[in-house]
Scaffold this motif. Structure first.
Motif, mmCIF file in Angstrom:
data_model
loop_
_atom_site.group_PDB
_atom_site.id
_atom_site.type_symbol
_atom_site.label_atom_id
_atom_site.label_comp_id
_atom_site.label_asym_id
_atom_site.label_seq_id
_atom_site.Cartn_x
_atom_site.Cartn_y
_atom_site.Cartn_z
ATOM 1 N N PHE A 127 76.648 -2.713 -37.044
ATOM 2 C CA PHE A 127 76.006 -2.544 -35.736
ATOM 3 C C PHE A 127 76.096 -3.804 -34.885
ATOM 4 O O PHE A 127 75.979 -3.736 -33.658
ATOM 5 N N GLY A 128 76.296 -4.952 -35.515
ATOM 6 C CA GLY A 128 76.498 -6.181 -34.758
ATOM 7 C C GLY A 128 77.943 -6.431 -34.382
ATOM 8 O O GLY A 128 78.235 -7.376 -33.649
ATOM 9 N N LEU A 129 78.828 -5.564 -34.873
ATOM 10 C CA LEU A 129 80.257 -5.735 -34.642
ATOM 11 C C LEU A 129 80.850 -4.696 -33.700
ATOM 12 O O LEU A 129 81.860 -4.967 -33.046
ATOM 13 N N CYS A 130 80.251 -3.502 -33.626
ATOM 14 C CA CYS A 130 80.857 -2.439 -32.824
ATOM 15 C C CYS A 130 79.811 -1.418 -32.393
ATOM 16 O O CYS A 130 78.710 -1.352 -32.936
ATOM 17 N N HIS A 131 80.175 -0.641 -31.394
ATOM 18 C CA HIS A 131 79.518 0.624 -31.089
ATOM 19 C C HIS A 131 80.127 1.701 -31.987
ATOM 20 O O HIS A 131 81.180 1.498 -32.593
ATOM 21 N N PHE A 132 79.488 2.864 -32.025
ATOM 22 C CA PHE A 132 80.077 4.034 -32.675
ATOM 23 C C PHE A 132 80.199 5.156 -31.653
ATOM 24 O O PHE A 132 79.273 5.408 -30.868
ATOM 25 N N ILE A 133 81.345 5.808 -31.652
ATOM 26 C CA ILE A 133 81.547 7.050 -30.918
ATOM 27 C C ILE A 133 81.682 8.138 -31.968
ATOM 28 O O ILE A 133 82.522 8.037 -32.869
ATOM 29 N N VAL A 134 80.862 9.180 -31.867
ATOM 30 C CA VAL A 134 80.760 10.170 -32.932
ATOM 31 C C VAL A 134 81.304 11.508 -32.457
ATOM 32 O O VAL A 134 80.820 12.079 -31.474
ATOM 33 N N ALA A 135 82.310 11.996 -33.156
ATOM 34 C CA ALA A 135 82.859 13.329 -32.898
ATOM 35 C C ALA A 135 82.096 14.333 -33.743
ATOM 36 O O ALA A 135 82.052 14.216 -34.964
ATOM 37 N N ASP A 136 81.499 15.306 -33.101
ATOM 38 C CA ASP A 136 80.679 16.285 -33.812
ATOM 39 C C ASP A 136 80.721 17.605 -33.066
ATOM 40 O O ASP A 136 81.125 17.661 -31.899
ATOM 41 N N ARG A 137 80.298 18.652 -33.746
ATOM 42 C CA ARG A 137 80.152 19.946 -33.081
ATOM 43 C C ARG A 137 78.867 19.936 -32.263
ATOM 44 O O ARG A 137 77.794 19.625 -32.782
ATOM 45 N N MET A 138 78.985 20.247 -31.003
ATOM 46 C CA MET A 138 77.827 20.198 -30.119
ATOM 47 C C MET A 138 76.738 21.132 -30.636
ATOM 48 O O MET A 138 77.004 22.241 -31.093
ATOM 49 N N GLY A 139 75.496 20.653 -30.575
ATOM 50 C CA GLY A 139 74.366 21.436 -31.020
ATOM 51 C C GLY A 139 73.983 21.203 -32.460
ATOM 52 O O GLY A 139 72.936 21.674 -32.908
ATOM 53 N N SER A 140 74.799 20.483 -33.212
ATOM 54 C CA SER A 140 74.451 20.216 -34.611
ATOM 55 C C SER A 140 73.440 19.074 -34.679
ATOM 56 O O SER A 140 73.424 18.189 -33.827
#
Length: 221
Positions: A127-140
């Motif tokens: 968390f001190g090194l990067c952001h996260f972009i999360v691919a997921d099914r919407m609504g889950s």
């Protein structure tokens, strides 16, 4: 500063689902996505293809894709330090040394990877090194059913505005808009091994390479 997005994975093999995620992140954030094949992932059995073959498949898959690039740093690090495991935290530390502490960096992952983040090597340092972009099914329910330590670490990090990733170097989590596809590398390998209809799951150039190299046809794929 412009955002740098990295999409790490084994890509064994790269399939249309991988490309859909990379394209969605590129189009939503309007920046290039760098696909970073793992050399020796410590969390799973050895890949069905060599690191060089997997990197080559990635290069074939994105040959005509603007804004998608291949980053070979994990493979190159493994060549310099053979036998050592390939950890995401090491790649991110390399990137920080290269790009500096203020550069916004995001690591693109699937929802299952985020939910198991506490199993990654030195996961709290991420968390001190990067952001996260999360691919997921919407609504889950992305934030439910998590281990307590991970739930605490994720609390307050989710953002809904893409611009939040550009405004800080690390520490935020953005949900990628757009549905996931059904392909998985495991399913592709099983289809190849058992003579199933697998070619439609891969970019054409990758499917041709798999056939030419005779990949994934044996037991244990």
């Amino acid at each position: 500063m412009p955002l740098r997005i990295y999409y790490g994975g084994t890509f064994d093999p790269v399939h249309l689902g991988h490309l859909a995620i990379a394209r969605a992140a590129r189009d939503q954030l309007q920046v290039a996505v760098r696909l970073l094949p793992a050399a020796d992932p410590p969390h799973r059995a050895p890949p069905g293809a060599t690191a060089e073959q997997r990197a080559r498949m990635l290069e074939l898959a994105i040959a005509d894709e603007p804004g998608l690039l291949v980053d070979r740093r994990e493979i190159e690090r493994a060549q310099l330090h053979p036998g050592e495991p390939s950890y995401t935290v090491d790649s991110l530390r390399d990137l920080r040394a290269e790009l500096g502490p203020r550069q916004p960096i995001a690591w693109l992952v699937g929802a299952d990877s985020l939910r198991s983040l506490d199993q990654w090597h030195e996961w709290e340092a991420l968390f001190g090194l990067c952001h996260f972009i999360v691919a997921d099914r919407m609504g889950s329910p992305l934030q439910s059913g998590l281990p307590a330590s991970l739930a605490v670490a994720l609390h307050g990090r989710f953002v809904s505005d893409d611009r939040a990733l550009f405004a800080a170097p690390a520490g935020r989590i953005l949900r990628l808009r757009g549905p996931l596809r059904a392909e998985s590398a495991t399913a592709v390998r099983e289809q190849i091994a058992h003579g199933g209809a697998w070619r439609a799951l891969l970019p054409e150039a990758v499917a041709d390479y798999v056939s030419d190299q005779g990949l994934y046809t044996g037991a244990g794929v």
